[in-house]
Design an enzyme around this catalytic site. Structure first.
Site, mmCIF file in Angstrom:
data_model
loop_
_atom_site.group_PDB
_atom_site.id
_atom_site.type_symbol
_atom_site.label_atom_id
_atom_site.label_comp_id
_atom_site.label_asym_id
_atom_site.label_seq_id
_atom_site.Cartn_x
_atom_site.Cartn_y
_atom_site.Cartn_z
ATOM 1 N N GLU A 149 -46.965 -66.520 -109.780
ATOM 2 C CA GLU A 149 -48.137 -67.104 -109.107
ATOM 3 C C GLU A 149 -49.440 -66.431 -109.508
ATOM 4 O O GLU A 149 -50.511 -66.902 -109.155
ATOM 5 C CB GLU A 149 -47.981 -67.142 -107.585
ATOM 6 N N ASP A 157 -35.104 -62.229 -100.301
ATOM 7 C CA ASP A 157 -36.080 -62.797 -101.239
ATOM 8 C C ASP A 157 -36.012 -62.039 -102.570
ATOM 9 O O ASP A 157 -37.018 -61.914 -103.293
ATOM 10 C CB ASP A 157 -37.496 -62.769 -100.656
HETATM 11 ZN ZN ZN Z 1 -40.852 -68.242 -100.494
#
Ligand code: ZN
Length: 385
Positions: free
Chosen positions: A71, A286
């Site tokens: 990102e 994650d």
């Molecule tokens: Zn996420």
């Protein structure tokens, strides 16, 4: 070959005290509180579990096994996660997702990685789709992906309340949930949309709207990163009361906490105090997601989240003799299995798959990992494939 693990402190995930576990043929054959009389059995491999915790293999509902990030540009991408990293973290059932970047990484690449993890002995699964809506698929259709592609058990992470997402409408999310649920119904497993909730002010509004005007159960939409803020956590507690599951992200950094992230153990406590249903809370790592690295207040690069944060949290709670330990263990074993529609996973009872780990009670290090009766780690050494 039968294997007897004796003298370990057992959590299945319910606390069962010190005792024995007998496995054979990839299954749990007996759970005995008194010493098992195995002398009459033909050949038994005995493992001394004294001083160790015996836990179900952990189910991690959000990992990025072929890397994540991206990102912040190409320099921001993170690396693939090796099988050994999951094994040493005690995670026997990682669920893989793409994430923000579904252009540089495809579902085909994720599928190949998940199948490689399976070939190494793990019970790996994957989500179809990514942040974007309409989602990328393997077969051209969400329900067909679940129906035809074995490791696919849902879609995700679909991003809402985040500037990086496609800004889907409630109608689009509702349609996606319906198609995903249909695929899950037809194969008798899975059927969940994992929803990445960003730091926008919308929080869970879209999920509520998608469910309110439909025949769908709330459990089809499974929000993750709900410990981003106290306002989001409070909405997450309410989501469990209408039947939904919610996922806490255990990976964090001091800077993210300063920006409002709530550490997993605080988030667990706050959810319980807000009246959330304990059996509908999960914790995930994650792993592979990018975490900003600051030195003296300057962004100096990125690190990747690790699957080991789950066991780190568990052992911290165990050492503190915290009342949150049973809740956290359920949130990494039976609860995620229920959230994803994977019956039988995450618990050790007679007839269940022999997916378990042994953890040294003092050091918190995983010493042994067994998945469907296959040893992946034995006495601290990775077993060859
Ligand atoms: Zn996420």
């Amino acid at each position: 070959m039968l294997t007897l693990i004796s003298g370990a402190q057992r959590f299945l995930p319910q606390a069962r005290g010190v005792g024995d576990l007998l496995i054979g043929g990839g299954k749990v054959l007996a759970v005995a509180d008194a010493e098992l009389a195995t002398a009459a059995l033909p050949s038994v491999d005995c493992i001394d579990g004294r001083g160790k915790l015996l836990l179900p293999g952990l189910v991690d509902v959000l990992t990025h096994p072929c890397g994540g990030g991206g990102e912040g540009g190409f320099a921001n991408r993170t690396d693939e996660i090796r099988t050994e990293t999951f094994v040493r973290a005690g995670v026997t059932a990682p669920v893989g997702a793409l994430g923000t970047d579904s252009l540089g990484r495809s579902l085909e690449v994720l599928y190949g990685k998940v199948m490689a993890l399976r070939a190494s002995g793990l019970k790996a699964f994957m989500y179809s789709g990514a942040y974007r809506v309409p989602p990328p698929t393997l077969t051209g259709d969400v329900a067909r992906d679940l129906y035809l592609v074995d490791p696919v058990i849902g879609i995700g992470e679909v991003a809402v309340s985040d500037h990086r997402g496609s800004q889907p409408s409630a109608e689009e999310l509702r349609r996606l949930a319906a198609e995903t649920q249909l695929g899950g119904i037809l194969v008798g497993a899975g059927g969940t949309v994992l929803v990445h909730v960003g730091d926008g002010d919308d929080r869970l509004r879209l999920l509520r709207e998608a469910i309110e005007h439909s025949e769908l159960p709330a459990r089809v939409l499974f929000p993750t990163h709900v410990n981003r803020s106290t306002a989001l956590l409070d909405e997450a507690a309410e989501w469990t009361l209408v039947g939904g599951f919610v996922d806490i992200t255990v990976s964090t950094t001091p800077e993210l906490i300063a920006a409002g992230d709530i550490e997993a153990f605080d988030a667990l406590r706050r959810l319980v105090e807000a009246g959330a249903s304990p059996s509908q809370i999960t914790c995930s790592s994650d792993a592979g997601g990018s975490l900003p690295l600051y030195v003296d207040g300057q962004l100096k690069g990125l690190t990747a989240a690790e699957p080991s944060v789950l066991l780190g949290l568990l052992m911290q709670l165990h050492r503190q003799d915290s009342d949150l330990f049973p809740l956290a263990l359920a949130a990494m074993t039976v609860n995620p299995a229920a959230a994803l529609g994977l019956a039988g996973l995450g618990q050790l009872e007679v007839g269940a798959d022999a997916d378990f780990i042994l953890v040294d009670g003092d050091s918190g290090i995983v010493t042994d990992v067994c998945c469907s009766g296959r040893w992946l780690l034995r006495d601290g050494s990775v077993c060859s494939v």
